[in-house]
Scaffold this motif. Structure first.
Motif, PDB file in Angstrom:
ATOM      1  N   LEU A 112       0.828  -1.203   0.000  1.00  0.00           N
ATOM      2  CA  LEU A 112       0.000   0.000   0.000  1.00  0.00           C
ATOM      3  C   LEU A 112       0.864   1.256   0.000  1.00  0.00           C
ATOM      4  CD1 LEU A 112      -2.908   1.075   0.103  1.00  0.00           C
ATOM      5  CD2 LEU A 112      -2.706   1.128   2.595  1.00  0.00           C
ATOM      6  N   LYS A 113       0.907   1.911  -1.140  1.00  0.00           N
ATOM      7  CA  LYS A 113       1.649   3.170  -1.257  1.00  0.00           C
ATOM      8  C   LYS A 113       0.688   4.351  -1.375  1.00  0.00           C
ATOM      9  CE  LYS A 113       5.211   5.546  -3.955  1.00  0.00           C
ATOM     10  NZ  LYS A 113       6.147   5.476  -5.110  1.00  0.00           N
ATOM     11  N   TYR A 114      -0.413   4.144  -2.085  1.00  0.00           N
ATOM     12  CA  TYR A 114      -1.409   5.191  -2.295  1.00  0.00           C
ATOM     13  C   TYR A 114      -2.743   4.758  -1.675  1.00  0.00           C
ATOM     14  CZ  TYR A 114       2.039   6.131  -5.980  1.00  0.00           C
ATOM     15  OH  TYR A 114       3.195   6.333  -6.679  1.00  0.00           O
ATOM     16  N   SER A 115      -3.406   5.686  -0.992  1.00  0.00           N
ATOM     17  CA  SER A 115      -4.681   5.356  -0.352  1.00  0.00           C
ATOM     18  C   SER A 115      -5.861   5.462  -1.305  1.00  0.00           C
ATOM     19  CB  SER A 115      -4.917   6.277   0.850  1.00  0.00           C
ATOM     20  OG  SER A 115      -4.962   7.639   0.439  1.00  0.00           O
ATOM     21  N   GLY A 116      -5.640   6.075  -2.476  1.00  0.00           N
ATOM     22  CA  GLY A 116      -6.711   6.219  -3.462  1.00  0.00           C
ATOM     23  C   GLY A 116      -6.260   7.087  -4.610  1.00  0.00           C
ATOM     24  N   PRO A 117      -7.131   7.333  -5.601  1.00  0.00           N
ATOM     25  CA  PRO A 117      -6.758   8.132  -6.782  1.00  0.00           C
ATOM     26  C   PRO A 117      -6.280   9.539  -6.450  1.00  0.00           C
ATOM     27  CG  PRO A 117      -8.827   6.979  -7.165  1.00  0.00           C
ATOM     28  CD  PRO A 117      -8.495   6.784  -5.720  1.00  0.00           C
ATOM     29  N   LEU A 118      -6.984  10.230  -5.545  1.00  0.00           N
ATOM     30  CA  LEU A 118      -6.600  11.595  -5.200  1.00  0.00           C
ATOM     31  C   LEU A 118      -5.251  11.624  -4.503  1.00  0.00           C
ATOM     32  CD1 LEU A 118      -7.327  14.571  -5.164  1.00  0.00           C
ATOM     33  CD2 LEU A 118      -8.547  14.208  -3.000  1.00  0.00           C
ATOM     34  N   ASN A 119      -5.037  10.715  -3.579  1.00  0.00           N
ATOM     35  CA  ASN A 119      -3.758  10.633  -2.876  1.00  0.00           C
ATOM     36  C   ASN A 119      -2.628  10.326  -3.843  1.00  0.00           C
ATOM     37  OD1 ASN A 119      -1.801   8.378  -1.316  1.00  0.00           O
ATOM     38  ND2 ASN A 119      -2.144  10.292  -0.186  1.00  0.00           N
ATOM     39  N   CYS A 120      -2.899   9.462  -4.805  1.00  0.00           N
ATOM     40  CA  CYS A 120      -1.899   9.112  -5.817  1.00  0.00           C
ATOM     41  C   CYS A 120      -1.514  10.339  -6.635  1.00  0.00           C
ATOM     42  CB  CYS A 120      -2.453   8.013  -6.729  1.00  0.00           C
ATOM     43  SG  CYS A 120      -1.301   7.470  -8.015  1.00  0.00           S
ATOM     44  N   ALA A 121      -2.515  11.103  -7.082  1.00  0.00           N
ATOM     45  CA  ALA A 121      -2.261  12.304  -7.885  1.00  0.00           C
ATOM     46  C   ALA A 121      -1.453  13.334  -7.101  1.00  0.00           C
ATOM     47  CB  ALA A 121      -3.586  12.913  -8.342  1.00  0.00           C
ATOM     48  N   ILE A 122      -1.823  13.538  -5.843  1.00  0.00           N
ATOM     49  CA  ILE A 122      -1.125  14.521  -5.003  1.00  0.00           C
ATOM     50  C   ILE A 122       0.326  14.111  -4.773  1.00  0.00           C
ATOM     51  CG2 ILE A 122      -1.014  15.495  -2.672  1.00  0.00           C
ATOM     52  CD1 ILE A 122      -4.093  15.379  -2.631  1.00  0.00           C
ATOM     53  N   ARG A 123       0.555  12.829  -4.503  1.00  0.00           N
ATOM     54  CA  ARG A 123       1.922  12.359  -4.245  1.00  0.00           C
ATOM     55  C   ARG A 123       2.787  12.436  -5.498  1.00  0.00           C
ATOM     56  NH1 ARG A 123       2.799   7.295  -0.403  1.00  0.00           N
ATOM     57  NH2 ARG A 123       4.905   7.987  -0.944  1.00  0.00           N
ATOM     58  N   LEU A 124       2.207  12.100  -6.656  1.00  0.00           N
ATOM     59  CA  LEU A 124       2.962  12.208  -7.905  1.00  0.00           C
ATOM     60  C   LEU A 124       3.392  13.652  -8.150  1.00  0.00           C
ATOM     61  CD1 LEU A 124       0.903   9.908 -10.324  1.00  0.00           C
ATOM     62  CD2 LEU A 124       3.199   9.474  -9.455  1.00  0.00           C
ATOM     63  N   TYR A 125       2.458  14.573  -7.899  1.00  0.00           N
ATOM     64  CA  TYR A 125       2.744  15.992  -8.128  1.00  0.00           C
ATOM     65  C   TYR A 125       3.789  16.515  -7.142  1.00  0.00           C
ATOM     66  CZ  TYR A 125       2.085  21.005  -8.643  1.00  0.00           C
ATOM     67  OH  TYR A 125       2.295  22.347  -8.846  1.00  0.00           O
ATOM     68  N   ARG A 126       3.652  16.134  -5.880  1.00  0.00           N
ATOM     69  CA  ARG A 126       4.588  16.615  -4.858  1.00  0.00           C
ATOM     70  C   ARG A 126       5.986  16.064  -5.056  1.00  0.00           C
ATOM     71  NH1 ARG A 126       0.984  16.118   0.730  1.00  0.00           N
ATOM     72  NH2 ARG A 126      -0.233  18.033   0.437  1.00  0.00           N
ATOM     73  N   GLU A 127       6.067  14.796  -5.471  1.00  0.00           N
ATOM     74  CA  GLU A 127       7.366  14.135  -5.583  1.00  0.00           C
ATOM     75  C   GLU A 127       8.116  14.503  -6.861  1.00  0.00           C
ATOM     76  OE1 GLU A 127       6.528   9.992  -5.148  1.00  0.00           O
ATOM     77  OE2 GLU A 127       5.843  10.187  -3.069  1.00  0.00           O
ATOM     78  N   GLN A 128       7.377  14.633  -7.979  1.00  0.00           N
ATOM     79  CA  GLN A 128       8.066  14.848  -9.259  1.00  0.00           C
ATOM     80  C   GLN A 128       7.424  15.914 -10.146  1.00  0.00           C
ATOM     81  OE1 GLN A 128       9.222  11.098 -11.217  1.00  0.00           O
ATOM     82  NE2 GLN A 128       8.521  10.046  -9.385  1.00  0.00           N
ATOM     83  N   GLY A 129       6.387  16.575  -9.655  1.00  0.00           N
ATOM     84  CA  GLY A 129       5.773  17.655 -10.404  1.00  0.00           C
ATOM     85  C   GLY A 129       4.736  17.203 -11.419  1.00  0.00           C
ATOM     86  N   LEU A 130       4.244  18.170 -12.168  1.00  0.00           N
ATOM     87  CA  LEU A 130       3.178  17.922 -13.145  1.00  0.00           C
ATOM     88  C   LEU A 130       3.611  16.948 -14.238  1.00  0.00           C
ATOM     89  CD1 LEU A 130       0.248  18.884 -13.648  1.00  0.00           C
ATOM     90  CD2 LEU A 130       1.194  20.626 -15.191  1.00  0.00           C
ATOM     91  N   ARG A 131       4.904  16.962 -14.542  1.00  0.00           N
ATOM     92  CA  ARG A 131       5.410  16.076 -15.584  1.00  0.00           C
ATOM     93  C   ARG A 131       5.173  14.607 -15.233  1.00  0.00           C
ATOM     94  NH1 ARG A 131      11.584  16.241 -18.086  1.00  0.00           N
ATOM     95  NH2 ARG A 131      11.281  14.615 -19.658  1.00  0.00           N
ATOM     96  N   SER A 132       5.262  14.283 -13.958  1.00  0.00           N
ATOM     97  CA  SER A 132       5.036  12.908 -13.512  1.00  0.00           C
ATOM     98  C   SER A 132       3.562  12.529 -13.639  1.00  0.00           C
ATOM     99  CB  SER A 132       5.487  12.744 -12.059  1.00  0.00           C
ATOM    100  OG  SER A 132       5.213  11.440 -11.606  1.00  0.00           O
ATOM    101  N   VAL A 133       2.676  13.485 -13.327  1.00  0.00           N
ATOM    102  CA  VAL A 133       1.234  13.235 -13.440  1.00  0.00           C
ATOM    103  C   VAL A 133       0.864  12.936 -14.889  1.00  0.00           C
ATOM    104  CG1 VAL A 133      -1.070  14.216 -13.103  1.00  0.00           C
ATOM    105  CG2 VAL A 133       0.750  14.721 -11.453  1.00  0.00           C
TER     106      VAL A 133
END
Length: 268
Positions: free
Chosen positions: A115-136
């Motif tokens: 379990l790394k992501y708790s759901g779609p919204l959490n996944c999107a937020i973590r991708l953005y925080r960790e690597q920016g919009l390019r990762s999303v």
């Protein structure tokens, strides 16, 4: 030739949303065949994504037709219809690319048991925080490669078959329900015939660890080396089993909704 109808991107948008709902209603049971009560289980979240996606797709197609329709009495050429469909593919990529990136990551997580992501919204937020919009938006180029030509062929096939199946002297708006179903179903099959290979490559790229692939060509090279050409059509049976009924329902829902909108607001 029958009378041509005025193209309204707004009506296309609204009717496209209805078409998207119908696509999901017809295709979802084939994704989750677990008994009568389970056929539509978990459909809420997909409906929230598919309906607006198809609304935007049909809006883009309608806009493309409107931009190229200089004379209301002259039908668009096959090339113009194809280009209108390509525009629809560009429009949908804006919401499809990040949505499918998140969906793929959550599917991989479910299979791994970690379990790394708790759901779609959490996944999107973590991708953005960790690597920016390019990762999303990772995999957007492959999404465009998949959706632009496949949407062009999708709408071209449907429009061509509508004209072909319309009796001489009648308008395409008078096409019978069985013929709409036939045209929509065939359009769906041809759409996935060319969309599936880039879809497989996109999924591999979007779910891979950072640095695994040197680029898009490397994704293709690796897949061909490890799985061969048949790897490009992974999931073929499931996709094509769903393609005809789902897209037949989509276009039928779209046409019925469009007729209703034309009756309610003929000048929109």
């Amino acid at each position: 030739m029958g009378e041509l109808e005025r193209v309204s991107p707004l009506k296309n948008f609204l009717a496209g949303g209805v078409g998207g709902a119908c696509l999901l209603l017809a295709g979802h049971p084939l994704d989750t065949i677990k008994g009568v009560l389970g056929l539509y289980k978990g459909m809420g979240a997909p409906l929230a994504g598919v309906a607006p996606m198809m609304a935007i797709s049909f809006f883009g197609f309608g806009l493309g037709k409107q931009l190229q329709q200089r004379d209301a009495d002259t039908p668009l050429t096959h090339t113009q219809i194809f280009l209108s469909g390509c525009l629809a593919g560009i429009f949908t990529t804006v919401i499809v690319a990040p949505g499918e990136r998140i969906k793929c990551l959550l599917q991989v997580q479910a299979g791994s048991g970690q379990l790394k992501y708790s759901g779609p919204l959490n996944c999107a937020i973590r991708l953005y925080r960790e690597q920016g919009l390019r990762s999303v938006y990772r995999g957007t180029v492959l999404t465009l490669i998949r959706d632009v030509p496949s949407n062009g062929l999708y709408f071209l096939t449907y429009e061509y078959l509508k004209r072909f199946l319309t009796p001489e002297g009648q308008s395409v708006s008078q096409l019978s329900t069985p013929n709409i179903i036939l045209a929509g179903g065939i359009a769906g099959i041809l759409n996935w015939t060319i969309a599936l290979p880039p879809d497989v490559l996109k999924s591999n790229f979007q779910t891979a660890a950072d640095g695994k692939y040197a680029g898009l060509v490397d994704v293709l090279r690796t897949l061909l080396r490890e799985e061969g050409p048949t790897g490009l059509y992974k999931g073929f049976n499931a996709v094509f089993l769903r393609a005809f009924p789902a897209n037949a329902a989509c276009f039928l829902g779209f046409e019925l909704a469009l007729k209703g909108l034309n009756w309610l607001g003929p000048s929109w």
